[in-house]
Scaffold this motif. Sequence first.
Motif, PDB file in Angstrom:
ATOM      1  N   PRO A   2       7.597   3.702   3.981  1.00  0.00           N
ATOM      2  CA  PRO A   2       6.643   4.672   4.519  1.00  0.00           C
ATOM      3  C   PRO A   2       7.274   5.562   5.583  1.00  0.00           C
ATOM      4  O   PRO A   2       8.042   5.095   6.404  1.00  0.00           O
ATOM      5  N   SER A   3       6.965   6.838   5.491  1.00  0.00           N
ATOM      6  CA  SER A   3       7.429   7.741   6.540  1.00  0.00           C
ATOM      7  C   SER A   3       6.241   8.305   7.299  1.00  0.00           C
ATOM      8  O   SER A   3       6.403   9.071   8.233  1.00  0.00           O
ATOM      9  N   LEU A   4       5.038   7.939   6.898  1.00  0.00           N
ATOM     10  CA  LEU A   4       3.845   8.458   7.564  1.00  0.00           C
ATOM     11  C   LEU A   4       2.925   7.326   7.989  1.00  0.00           C
ATOM     12  O   LEU A   4       2.809   7.032   9.166  1.00  0.00           O
ATOM     13  N   ILE A   5       2.272   6.718   7.022  1.00  0.00           N
ATOM     14  CA  ILE A   5       1.343   5.642   7.337  1.00  0.00           C
ATOM     15  C   ILE A   5       2.046   4.316   7.136  1.00  0.00           C
ATOM     16  O   ILE A   5       2.378   3.946   6.021  1.00  0.00           O
ATOM     17  N   GLN A   6       2.253   3.624   8.240  1.00  0.00           N
ATOM     18  CA  GLN A   6       2.968   2.362   8.169  1.00  0.00           C
ATOM     19  C   GLN A   6       1.993   1.201   8.261  1.00  0.00           C
ATOM     20  O   GLN A   6       1.101   1.178   9.111  1.00  0.00           O
ATOM     21  N   THR A   7       2.172   0.228   7.378  1.00  0.00           N
ATOM     22  CA  THR A   7       1.335  -0.968   7.394  1.00  0.00           C
ATOM     23  C   THR A   7       1.960  -2.023   8.292  1.00  0.00           C
ATOM     24  O   THR A   7       3.148  -2.288   8.187  1.00  0.00           O
ATOM     25  N   GLU A   8       1.156  -2.586   9.151  1.00  0.00           N
ATOM     26  CA  GLU A   8       1.572  -3.777   9.886  1.00  0.00           C
ATOM     27  C   GLU A   8       0.748  -4.921   9.326  1.00  0.00           C
ATOM     28  O   GLU A   8      -0.419  -5.094   9.695  1.00  0.00           O
ATOM     29  N   ALA A   9       1.343  -5.656   8.417  1.00  0.00           N
ATOM     30  CA  ALA A   9       0.599  -6.684   7.694  1.00  0.00           C
ATOM     31  C   ALA A   9      -0.084  -7.641   8.653  1.00  0.00           C
ATOM     32  O   ALA A   9       0.541  -8.151   9.573  1.00  0.00           O
ATOM     33  N   GLY A  10      -1.353  -7.858   8.410  1.00  0.00           N
ATOM     34  CA  GLY A  10      -2.109  -8.780   9.244  1.00  0.00           C
ATOM     35  C   GLY A  10      -2.669  -8.149  10.497  1.00  0.00           C
ATOM     36  O   GLY A  10      -3.456  -8.761  11.199  1.00  0.00           O
TER      37      GLY A  10
END
Lengths: 235, 235
Positions: free
Chosen positions: B214-222
């Motif tokens: 991802p270069s825009l919306i990054q997931t931080e799992a959990g």
Amino acid sequence: MTTDTTHILIIDDEREIRRFLRISLHSQGFEISEAASGREGIEMAQSVLPDLILLDLGLPDMDGQEVLKSLHWQCRAPVIVVSVREGEEEKVAALDAGAADYVTKPFGIRELLARIRVALRAHAGAETSLTPIRAGDIDIDLVQRRVSRGGETLHLTPREYAFLARLAQTPGQIVTGRQLLIELWGPVFEHNTHYLRILVSRLRQKLGDDPRTPSLIQTEAGIGYRLMVESDTAP
Amino acid sequence: MTTDTTHILIIDDEREIRRFLRISLHSQGFEISEAASGREGIEMAQSVLPDLILLDLGLPDMDGQEVLKSLHWQCRAPVIVVSVREGEEEKVAALDAGAADYVTKPFGIRELLARIRVALRAHAGAETSLTPIRAGDIDIDLVQRRVSRGGETLHLTPREYAFLARLAQTPGQIVTGRQLLIELWGPVFEHNTHYLRILVSRLRQKLGDDPRTPSLIQTEAGIGYRLMVESDTAP
DNA sequence: ACCCGGCGTAAAAGTTTCGTAAAAACCGCA
DNA sequence: TGCGGTTTTTACGAAACTTTTACGCCGGGT
């Protein structure tokens, strides 16, 4: 999930009201503390650090405005005033003294809950500007929930971050392994010390820290861990 | 934000009420705009960009909840609902739909003014930058309510935009999934985490972002999501 | 030297969370 | 009433995270 619960402090001299509020709020998943006087309330505000305060203005020991000002001084939590008085002057004074809202008794509990949600929602954005903590070439920004090494963001898992954040809250101090297990996993996991070892191992790899000569996470054998900040040499 | 006077938008169908409010607020130094219907109010909200909105729920042309939602999505200004209805359900619904406060007619003007000050005060911290935010080849203009990719405007649904705008308000900062659900859907939807997954999936397609890198919306799992700005490279 | 307990590392198995597609329900609007 | 766009439901494979399991290291006490 341990620090996720929102903490509410109730300051009211009437036992019945406190009981009613405690039960209602607890059923919504809030954690509750209670105080029966202004002085006790102010003390608890700084000791338990609640996320929100419910304050009755008609306390016997102190003037309501005074309590409000003191609370506003020492902790950032929003204060919702709950009062029997309808007077407009009273309301204006309380609101201008820093109260987030003013609810008149008798009130509907559902409305109060909604107003609590509003206050928490509004306050979530205004979260404080804590300065990032620096340890070696690592920056720990508790506000942005971000850890970076030499400017580059590191990706930490939730537990890794929680561990590091906990150490960062008391920089330089030892935190017991038992305490870490209880705070991060829950009281049941008090004795699973190997969880910590594995977590620390992965964390040190990501942070580029050598366990033989740690410059960040230091092991205190038999005790716990500590985060080394600035210049700390092994005693 | 060109002027330092605070701008208030009044949305009410009764001419007399508008007149009363206009005079009262004007005497306090506020700048006033008026709208007599829901549709007009929503239009003006995005054209004049007020600092605060006074909304009468009993408008003839639209449902009050609908107006509230629309306002909440397109401009960050706090909304104080002014209504003749006493019903608790009405209040709870309005507050959960994003209203900052709920005042029942007839009200004391001094109390209303105090509540306006509270709303403005609480909102002061959450100032959004008015300059467009650039993340990769994407421009997010919160003022014009426009998202473009390489100069070309993208069509986003209301929820998609609301999501992106929320992330853009705190660039680089992580926003909890729970918080997003509460702010975009309401407290009841706190646990419908799959709403977010679907929304993010569609959004990433439109923005041309690969979830793996991802270069825009990054997931931080959990945890939640964050909008990446500046230089951030995924490991 | 030997054993032993606390520690660090690696790789697996297990569990939760995430991403995507497609269908169904919803809603304002003509 | 039907239509186009949007939201919600449903379902499942993929990825990320946690926990289990296993083994090597180091230092102190006997």
